[in-house]
Motif scaffolding. Structure first.
Motif, PDB file in Angstrom:
ATOM      1  N   TRP A 156       0.679  -1.057  -0.017  1.00 18.37           N
ATOM      2  CA  TRP A 156       0.044  -0.140  -0.052  1.00 18.37           C
ATOM      3  C   TRP A 156       0.869   1.328   0.032  1.00 18.37           C
ATOM      4  O   TRP A 156       0.714   2.325  -0.767  1.00 18.37           O
ATOM      5  CB  TRP A 156      -0.887  -0.001   1.066  1.00 18.37           C
ATOM      6  CG  TRP A 156      -1.724   1.344   1.130  1.00 18.37           C
ATOM      7  CD1 TRP A 156      -1.798   2.251   2.023  1.00 18.37           C
ATOM      8  CD2 TRP A 156      -2.782   1.448   0.183  1.00 18.37           C
ATOM      9  NE1 TRP A 156      -2.708   3.119   1.836  1.00 18.37           N
ATOM     10  CE2 TRP A 156      -3.260   2.750   0.493  1.00 18.37           C
ATOM     11  CE3 TRP A 156      -3.480   0.859  -0.757  1.00 18.37           C
ATOM     12  CZ2 TRP A 156      -4.615   3.409  -0.147  1.00 18.37           C
ATOM     13  CZ3 TRP A 156      -4.435   1.565  -1.409  1.00 18.37           C
ATOM     14  CH2 TRP A 156      -5.024   2.669  -0.947  1.00 18.37           C
ATOM     15  N   THR A 160       0.376   4.133  -2.787  1.00 18.36           N
ATOM     16  CA  THR A 160       0.131   5.829  -2.461  1.00 18.36           C
ATOM     17  C   THR A 160       1.551   6.605  -3.010  1.00 18.36           C
ATOM     18  O   THR A 160       1.234   7.590  -3.368  1.00 18.36           O
ATOM     19  CB  THR A 160      -0.008   6.044  -1.086  1.00 18.36           C
ATOM     20  OG1 THR A 160       1.002   5.392  -0.188  1.00 18.36           O
ATOM     21  CG2 THR A 160      -1.287   5.256  -0.624  1.00 18.36           C
ATOM     22  N   ARG A 164       1.224   9.642  -5.779  1.00 17.86           N
ATOM     23  CA  ARG A 164       1.552  10.951  -5.702  1.00 17.86           C
ATOM     24  C   ARG A 164       2.382  11.492  -6.756  1.00 17.86           C
ATOM     25  O   ARG A 164       2.517  12.569  -7.271  1.00 17.86           O
ATOM     26  CB  ARG A 164       2.294  11.112  -4.221  1.00 17.86           C
ATOM     27  CG  ARG A 164       1.117  11.209  -3.062  1.00 17.86           C
ATOM     28  CD  ARG A 164       1.781  11.553  -1.706  1.00 17.86           C
ATOM     29  NE  ARG A 164       2.790  10.897  -1.468  1.00 17.86           N
ATOM     30  CZ  ARG A 164       2.758   9.676  -0.507  1.00 17.86           C
ATOM     31  NH1 ARG A 164       1.505   9.687  -0.072  1.00 17.86           N
ATOM     32  NH2 ARG A 164       3.718   8.820  -0.323  1.00 17.86           N
ATOM     33  N   ILE A 170      -6.507   6.776  -7.055  1.00 12.32           N
ATOM     34  CA  ILE A 170      -6.504   5.393  -6.625  1.00 12.32           C
ATOM     35  C   ILE A 170      -7.990   5.024  -6.519  1.00 12.32           C
ATOM     36  O   ILE A 170      -8.695   5.714  -5.913  1.00 12.32           O
ATOM     37  CB  ILE A 170      -5.701   5.311  -5.075  1.00 12.32           C
ATOM     38  CG1 ILE A 170      -4.388   5.697  -5.387  1.00 12.32           C
ATOM     39  CG2 ILE A 170      -6.126   3.880  -4.537  1.00 12.32           C
ATOM     40  CD1 ILE A 170      -3.893   5.626  -3.822  1.00 12.32           C
ATOM     41  N   ARG A 216      -7.643  10.766  -4.499  1.00 13.44           N
ATOM     42  CA  ARG A 216      -6.779  11.486  -5.017  1.00 13.44           C
ATOM     43  C   ARG A 216      -6.170  12.516  -3.841  1.00 13.44           C
ATOM     44  O   ARG A 216      -7.180  13.202  -3.470  1.00 13.44           O
ATOM     45  CB  ARG A 216      -6.857  12.003  -6.320  1.00 13.44           C
ATOM     46  CG  ARG A 216      -5.575  12.915  -6.669  1.00 13.44           C
ATOM     47  CD  ARG A 216      -6.026  13.098  -7.987  1.00 13.44           C
ATOM     48  NE  ARG A 216      -4.796  14.162  -8.788  1.00 13.44           N
ATOM     49  CZ  ARG A 216      -4.953  14.691  -9.903  1.00 13.44           C
ATOM     50  NH1 ARG A 216      -5.648  14.510 -10.709  1.00 13.44           N
ATOM     51  NH2 ARG A 216      -3.787  15.566 -10.052  1.00 13.44           N
ATOM     52  N   TRP A 348      -4.827   7.057   3.190  1.00 14.27           N
ATOM     53  CA  TRP A 348      -5.175   7.511   1.720  1.00 14.27           C
ATOM     54  C   TRP A 348      -4.642   8.898   1.372  1.00 14.27           C
ATOM     55  O   TRP A 348      -4.565   9.255   0.338  1.00 14.27           O
ATOM     56  CB  TRP A 348      -6.372   7.679   1.658  1.00 14.27           C
ATOM     57  CG  TRP A 348      -7.164   6.349   1.717  1.00 14.27           C
ATOM     58  CD1 TRP A 348      -7.399   5.604   2.666  1.00 14.27           C
ATOM     59  CD2 TRP A 348      -7.674   5.480   0.482  1.00 14.27           C
ATOM     60  NE1 TRP A 348      -8.066   4.427   2.509  1.00 14.27           N
ATOM     61  CE2 TRP A 348      -8.153   4.410   1.245  1.00 14.27           C
ATOM     62  CE3 TRP A 348      -7.662   5.515  -0.797  1.00 14.27           C
ATOM     63  CZ2 TRP A 348      -8.683   3.186   0.046  1.00 14.27           C
ATOM     64  CZ3 TRP A 348      -8.132   4.611  -1.617  1.00 14.27           C
ATOM     65  CH2 TRP A 348      -8.568   3.431  -0.779  1.00 14.27           C
TER      66      TRP A 348
END
Length: 349
Positions: A156, A160, A164, A170, A216, A348
């Motif tokens: 994960w 992320t 970015r 996502i 996002r 997130w």
């Protein structure tokens, strides 16, 4: 700041604090009448406190504890019981892994030779030591907890970081079905009256739903959905669904997170579509049997326990409208999606 004290314990603590304040004023030789007025009590109460203070000092004004009959079990016995309860009912010879009040009472008698007179006493005791009635969750026996932990801690963060870096969305995806025979949830009614729901059992009684929860960094989450009355989604549908999603996200890059359904990971058509669109689409399968990592699962739970619970649609068209209306509530209110993202336990940001 919250407190774990019961209302009665909080009241006893407040009264004790007031009496100890009176003891401080006694030491300062403040007149009883002034103390009574300052603390909001009667003169006779202050006179009684002072008499006790003169005999035993401030300690004589401390609370004597919970009033009533002495506890059936002392603190040491409670600690032993908690350990045994946490082992589960199966460990004590029961066929079901759940504690019933009668079984808890039997365990108390087995361990300590005493028992409560009725189930209500056991219920109050369990509440007092920090237990409450739970509805257990379910987990598949086939789960690989180590693989799930590794996905959380290693995979994960990579997802992320890539999102970015590439300014990608996502997207969590999942499918579910809404039935003409609805999920049943509790309701209020007069005691002794049975509530009966009249449901349709038509041949085509399912509405398939596919939803995409999009996140996002720096943007509000989005939800897109598709309904398919009377049928199911197949490998032929995922290519057009993802293409439509790409258009709705203004052509931005997408990192798709979905489960290991055969039509997702084994279908030749799905694999061909993913390969042909690799410039904007990256797929990361979830670990097996880990639905809690997908925020869309929370959306399904919200819909089925809320808008669609106990809703007996007369026709499939009515059910489709109700499902669409419920999903529209999520689509138009991004703040409802945020708790679903948070519930996964994933970062997130």
């Amino acid at each position: 700041m919250g407190t774990s004290l019961t209302p009665g314990a909080r009241e006893r603590a407040f009264r004790e604090k007031r009496r100890l304040r009176a003891a401080e004023l006694f030491e300062q030789h403040v007149p009883n009448v002034v103390i009574a007025e300052a603390l909001g009590v009667s003169d006779s109460a202050v006179d009684l406190w002072k008499a006790r203070w003169e005999e035993g000092g401030a300690e004589a004004l401390r609370s004597s504890g919970r009033p009533g009959y002495p506890a059936l079990l002392d603190q040491t016995q409670v600690a032993v019981l908690v350990v045994e309860l946490d082992r589960g009912a199966l460990a004590h010879g029961h066929e079901q892994d759940r504690w019933m009040l009668t079984w808890v009472n039997d365990l108390i008698e087995k361990l300590f030779g005493v028992r409560y007179g009725d189930a209500a006493g056991v219920w109050r005791f369990l509440r007092r030591i920090g237990y409450s009635h739970h509805r257990p969750g379910r987990r598949a026996m086939q789960r690989d907890e180590q693989a799930i932990a590794e996905w959380r801690e290693v995979t994960w963060p990579r997802i992320t970081a890539r999102a970015r870096r590439t300014r990608a969305w996502i997207v969590g995806e999942d499918e579910a079905g809404a039935m003409l025979t609805p999920p049943i949830r509790g309701t209020w009614a007069k005691r002794g009256r049975r509530v009966v729901l009249r449901c349709s059992y038509a041949y085509q009684r399912k509405v398939s739903m596919a939803a995409f929860a999009c996140s996002r960094a720096g943007r509000l989450p989005k939800l897109f959905y598709v309904l398919a009355p009377g049928t199911s989604f197949t490998e032929d549908d995922f290519g057009p669904l993802l293409t439509d999603l790409h258009d709705k996200l203004a052509g931005q890059k997408v990192i798709l997170v979905w489960d290991r359904l055969s039509a997702h990971v084994n279908s030749r058509k799905t694999k061909a579509f993913l390969a042909a669109n690799a410039s904007w689409l990256t797929v990361q399968p979830l670990p097996g049997y880990a639905p809690e990592l997908n925020p869309v699962e929370q959306a399904w739970a919200w819909i089925k326990n809320g808008p669609l619970a106990n809703y007996c649609a007369p026709t499939l068209a009515d059910l489709t409208d109700a499902a669409g209306h419920a999903l529209d509530q999520l689509r138009k209110r991004p703040e409802l999606l945020t708790p679903f993202l948070r519930h996964t336990g994933l970062d997130w940001a």
